[in-house]
Write a protein that holds these residues in place. Structure first.
Motif, PDB file in Angstrom:
ATOM      1  N   MET A   1       4.302  -9.289  15.339  1.00  0.00           N
ATOM      2  CA  MET A   1       3.066  -9.956  15.760  1.00  0.00           C
ATOM      3  C   MET A   1       1.832  -9.218  15.239  1.00  0.00           C
ATOM      4  O   MET A   1       0.773  -9.235  15.834  1.00  0.00           O
ATOM      5  CB  MET A   1       3.019 -10.038  17.289  1.00  0.00           C
ATOM      6  N   THR A   2       1.978  -8.535  14.106  1.00  0.00           N
ATOM      7  CA  THR A   2       0.869  -7.819  13.493  1.00  0.00           C
ATOM      8  C   THR A   2      -0.235  -8.788  13.083  1.00  0.00           C
ATOM      9  O   THR A   2       0.014  -9.797  12.426  1.00  0.00           O
ATOM     10  CB  THR A   2       1.357  -7.047  12.251  1.00  0.00           C
ATOM     11  N   LYS A   3      -1.464  -8.471  13.454  1.00  0.00           N
ATOM     12  CA  LYS A   3      -2.615  -9.287  13.084  1.00  0.00           C
ATOM     13  C   LYS A   3      -3.297  -8.652  11.876  1.00  0.00           C
ATOM     14  O   LYS A   3      -3.659  -7.472  11.904  1.00  0.00           O
ATOM     15  CB  LYS A   3      -3.608  -9.373  14.247  1.00  0.00           C
ATOM     16  N   ILE A   4      -3.487  -9.447  10.813  1.00  0.00           N
ATOM     17  CA  ILE A   4      -4.024  -8.941   9.562  1.00  0.00           C
ATOM     18  C   ILE A   4      -5.302  -9.689   9.203  1.00  0.00           C
ATOM     19  O   ILE A   4      -5.321 -10.928   9.168  1.00  0.00           O
ATOM     20  CB  ILE A   4      -3.013  -9.107   8.417  1.00  0.00           C
ATOM     21  N   LEU A   5      -6.356  -8.933   8.917  1.00  0.00           N
ATOM     22  CA  LEU A   5      -7.593  -9.501   8.393  1.00  0.00           C
ATOM     23  C   LEU A   5      -7.678  -9.108   6.923  1.00  0.00           C
ATOM     24  O   LEU A   5      -7.754  -7.923   6.594  1.00  0.00           O
ATOM     25  CB  LEU A   5      -8.793  -8.964   9.171  1.00  0.00           C
ATOM     26  N   LEU A   6      -7.644 -10.082   6.039  1.00  0.00           N
ATOM     27  CA  LEU A   6      -7.684  -9.837   4.598  1.00  0.00           C
ATOM     28  C   LEU A   6      -9.049 -10.247   4.073  1.00  0.00           C
ATOM     29  O   LEU A   6      -9.402 -11.427   4.074  1.00  0.00           O
ATOM     30  CB  LEU A   6      -6.585 -10.644   3.895  1.00  0.00           C
TER      31      LEU A   6
ATOM     32  N   THR B   1      -7.284  -4.176   8.706  1.00  0.00           N
ATOM     33  CA  THR B   1      -8.228  -4.950   7.902  1.00  0.00           C
ATOM     34  C   THR B   1      -8.124  -4.471   6.454  1.00  0.00           C
ATOM     35  O   THR B   1      -8.410  -3.316   6.150  1.00  0.00           O
ATOM     36  CB  THR B   1      -9.672  -4.757   8.415  1.00  0.00           C
ATOM     37  N   ILE B   2      -7.670  -5.359   5.584  1.00  0.00           N
ATOM     38  CA  ILE B   2      -7.479  -5.027   4.178  1.00  0.00           C
ATOM     39  C   ILE B   2      -8.749  -5.372   3.414  1.00  0.00           C
ATOM     40  O   ILE B   2      -9.181  -6.531   3.393  1.00  0.00           O
ATOM     41  CB  ILE B   2      -6.296  -5.810   3.566  1.00  0.00           C
TER      42      ILE B   2
ATOM     43  N   GLY C   1     -11.164 -10.707   1.055  1.00  0.00           N
ATOM     44  CA  GLY C   1     -11.005 -10.867  -0.388  1.00  0.00           C
ATOM     45  C   GLY C   1      -9.585 -11.284  -0.704  1.00  0.00           C
ATOM     46  O   GLY C   1      -8.630 -10.619  -0.306  1.00  0.00           O
ATOM     47  N   CYS C   2      -9.449 -12.393  -1.420  1.00  0.00           N
ATOM     48  CA  CYS C   2      -8.104 -12.897  -1.720  1.00  0.00           C
ATOM     49  C   CYS C   2      -8.017 -13.298  -3.190  1.00  0.00           C
ATOM     50  O   CYS C   2      -7.683 -14.428  -3.524  1.00  0.00           O
ATOM     51  CB  CYS C   2      -7.755 -14.081  -0.804  1.00  0.00           C
ATOM     52  N   GLY C   3      -8.333 -12.323  -4.049  1.00  0.00           N
ATOM     53  CA  GLY C   3      -8.152 -12.521  -5.478  1.00  0.00           C
ATOM     54  C   GLY C   3      -6.706 -12.297  -5.863  1.00  0.00           C
ATOM     55  O   GLY C   3      -5.797 -12.501  -5.054  1.00  0.00           O
ATOM     56  N   LYS C   4      -6.471 -11.831  -7.081  1.00  0.00           N
ATOM     57  CA  LYS C   4      -5.098 -11.679  -7.563  1.00  0.00           C
ATOM     58  C   LYS C   4      -4.308 -10.674  -6.728  1.00  0.00           C
ATOM     59  O   LYS C   4      -3.163 -10.933  -6.341  1.00  0.00           O
ATOM     60  CB  LYS C   4      -5.108 -11.253  -9.029  1.00  0.00           C
ATOM     61  N   MET C   5      -4.897  -9.511  -6.433  1.00  0.00           N
ATOM     62  CA  MET C   5      -4.165  -8.521  -5.671  1.00  0.00           C
ATOM     63  C   MET C   5      -4.008  -8.938  -4.213  1.00  0.00           C
ATOM     64  O   MET C   5      -2.935  -8.805  -3.621  1.00  0.00           O
ATOM     65  CB  MET C   5      -4.859  -7.165  -5.749  1.00  0.00           C
ATOM     66  N   GLY C   6      -5.080  -9.461  -3.621  1.00  0.00           N
ATOM     67  CA  GLY C   6      -4.988  -9.924  -2.240  1.00  0.00           C
ATOM     68  C   GLY C   6      -3.961 -11.032  -2.088  1.00  0.00           C
ATOM     69  O   GLY C   6      -3.178 -11.046  -1.133  1.00  0.00           O
ATOM     70  N   SER C   7      -3.931 -11.957  -3.046  1.00  0.00           N
ATOM     71  CA  SER C   7      -2.964 -13.057  -2.998  1.00  0.00           C
ATOM     72  C   SER C   7      -1.538 -12.545  -3.138  1.00  0.00           C
ATOM     73  O   SER C   7      -0.627 -13.032  -2.461  1.00  0.00           O
ATOM     74  CB  SER C   7      -3.262 -14.068  -4.112  1.00  0.00           C
ATOM     75  N   ALA C   8      -1.332 -11.565  -4.031  1.00  0.00           N
ATOM     76  CA  ALA C   8       0.004 -10.999  -4.227  1.00  0.00           C
ATOM     77  C   ALA C   8       0.502 -10.354  -2.933  1.00  0.00           C
ATOM     78  O   ALA C   8       1.659 -10.526  -2.538  1.00  0.00           O
ATOM     79  CB  ALA C   8      -0.012  -9.974  -5.356  1.00  0.00           C
ATOM     80  N   MET C   9      -0.377  -9.605  -2.268  1.00  0.00           N
ATOM     81  CA  MET C   9       0.020  -8.982  -1.009  1.00  0.00           C
ATOM     82  C   MET C   9       0.315 -10.035   0.056  1.00  0.00           C
ATOM     83  O   MET C   9       1.292  -9.918   0.801  1.00  0.00           O
ATOM     84  CB  MET C   9      -1.080  -8.025  -0.537  1.00  0.00           C
ATOM     85  N   LEU C  10      -0.505 -11.061   0.111  1.00  0.00           N
ATOM     86  CA  LEU C  10      -0.307 -12.114   1.099  1.00  0.00           C
ATOM     87  C   LEU C  10       1.053 -12.784   0.938  1.00  0.00           C
ATOM     88  O   LEU C  10       1.780 -13.002   1.922  1.00  0.00           O
ATOM     89  CB  LEU C  10      -1.431 -13.146   0.965  1.00  0.00           C
ATOM     90  N   VAL C  11       1.422 -13.095  -0.296  1.00  0.00           N
ATOM     91  CA  VAL C  11       2.735 -13.701  -0.546  1.00  0.00           C
ATOM     92  C   VAL C  11       3.850 -12.761  -0.097  1.00  0.00           C
ATOM     93  O   VAL C  11       4.824 -13.176   0.549  1.00  0.00           O
ATOM     94  CB  VAL C  11       2.890 -14.047  -2.046  1.00  0.00           C
ATOM     95  N   GLY C  12       3.711 -11.473  -0.410  1.00  0.00           N
ATOM     96  CA  GLY C  12       4.719 -10.497  -0.003  1.00  0.00           C
ATOM     97  C   GLY C  12       4.856 -10.396   1.501  1.00  0.00           C
ATOM     98  O   GLY C  12       5.970 -10.306   2.033  1.00  0.00           O
ATOM     99  N   TRP C  13       3.726 -10.433   2.222  1.00  0.00           N
ATOM    100  CA  TRP C  13       3.779 -10.353   3.685  1.00  0.00           C
ATOM    101  C   TRP C  13       4.515 -11.550   4.273  1.00  0.00           C
ATOM    102  O   TRP C  13       5.352 -11.394   5.171  1.00  0.00           O
ATOM    103  CB  TRP C  13       2.372 -10.311   4.263  1.00  0.00           C
TER     104      TRP C  13
END
Length: 265
Positions: A1-6, A62-63, A8-20
């Motif tokens: 139930m980890t809450k994540i605030l990202l 917060t990333i 910026g969602c460019g190439k690196m942010g998007s890559a991390m989001l997909v992985g999560w």
């Protein structure tokens, strides 16, 4: 139930989001702040600025994934979260002291440098934990970053510029290798499409062999080099003391390290 605030969602942010998401993080537990975000997975809350963060949303981490050149203008809106969340920055060149200046002394800050193979879960990220970051915050950062590859930690923040120069910028060096190999193949008489295919497959295959092998990179090079053969002839040029790959790479990494220090200003 980890809450994540990202943020910026460019190439690196998007890559991390997909992985999560692939690792089981629920889309409903992620809020993305990016006015230009496009085509994100269903269920992700996307907002244009920090003022629109739902009041009920309390991020565990917060990333900070915006470009270093705009970071100073972005941070003040998140200072109110200091003491309530762990901040994880992936901005090149920006030291912990920079974030304390904008977020306050109470902020728990982890500085990280991932690289672009994170897009295929083959990245490597190096982290430095600033004072005030507890073990739980570090463990959470490690877990989230492992979703896109390997993670290493350093105790000396001054090493981060060299890390950025080697692994952060490093994928570009590999892509350049494939590019110049293909060009050399064309110069030797191969059709351009075949030369490009051979260079891509060779660099990618060599990298995978290196990843899976217990041998050092030097030993793998020796293994493929027959005395007096074609590879030895090529390596005599590439390993020349003057003008070879080693001095050029040393100069390149030194230049990138210097630029990283400049970005800290």
């Amino acid at each position: 139930m980890t809450k994540i605030l990202l943020v910026g969602c460019g190439k690196m942010g998007s890559a991390m989001l997909v992985g999560w998401l692939q690792r089981g993080i629920r889309a409903a537990d992620v809020v993305v702040v990016d006015p230009h975000a496009q085509a994100l997975p269903a269920g992700i809350t996307v907002i244009g600025d920090a003022d629109l963060i739902p009041k009920s949303f309390a991020p565990d981490i917060t990333i900070l994934a915006v470009k270093p050149q705009v970071m100073a203008g972005v941070l003040p809106a998140y200072a109110r979260l200091a003491g309530q969340t762990t901040f994880l920055s992936i901005a090149a060149g920006k030291p912990v002291a920079f974030f304390r200046q904008h977020l306050g002394e109470a902020a728990a800050i982890i500085r990280a440098m991932p690289n672009t193979p994170a897009a295929v879960q083959r990245g490597i990220t190096v982290c430095f934990a600033g004072g005030g970051t507890d073990a739980a915050g570090q463990a959470l950062a490690q877990s989230l970053l492992e979703a896109v590859g390997e993670v290493a930690w350093i105790d000396d923040e001054t090493q981060m510029d060299a890390v950025t120069a080697l692994s952060g910028s490093g994928p570009a060096y590999v892509f350049l290798l494939a590019e110049v190999m293909a060009a050399a193949g064309v110069a030797a008489g191969l059709p351009a499409d075949l030369a490009d295919r051979l260079a891509r497959a060779t660099v990618a295959g060599g990298g995978e062999l290196l990843r899976q092998s217990a041998d050092s990179s030097a030993q793998l090079r020796i293994n493929v080099t027959s005395p007096g053969g074609t590879t030895a002839a090529a390596l005599a040029v590439l390993m020349a003391e003057s003008g070879g790959m080693a001095p050029l790479m040393e100069q390149a990494v030194a230049a990138a390290t210097r630029r990283g220090k400049e970005l800290a200003g």
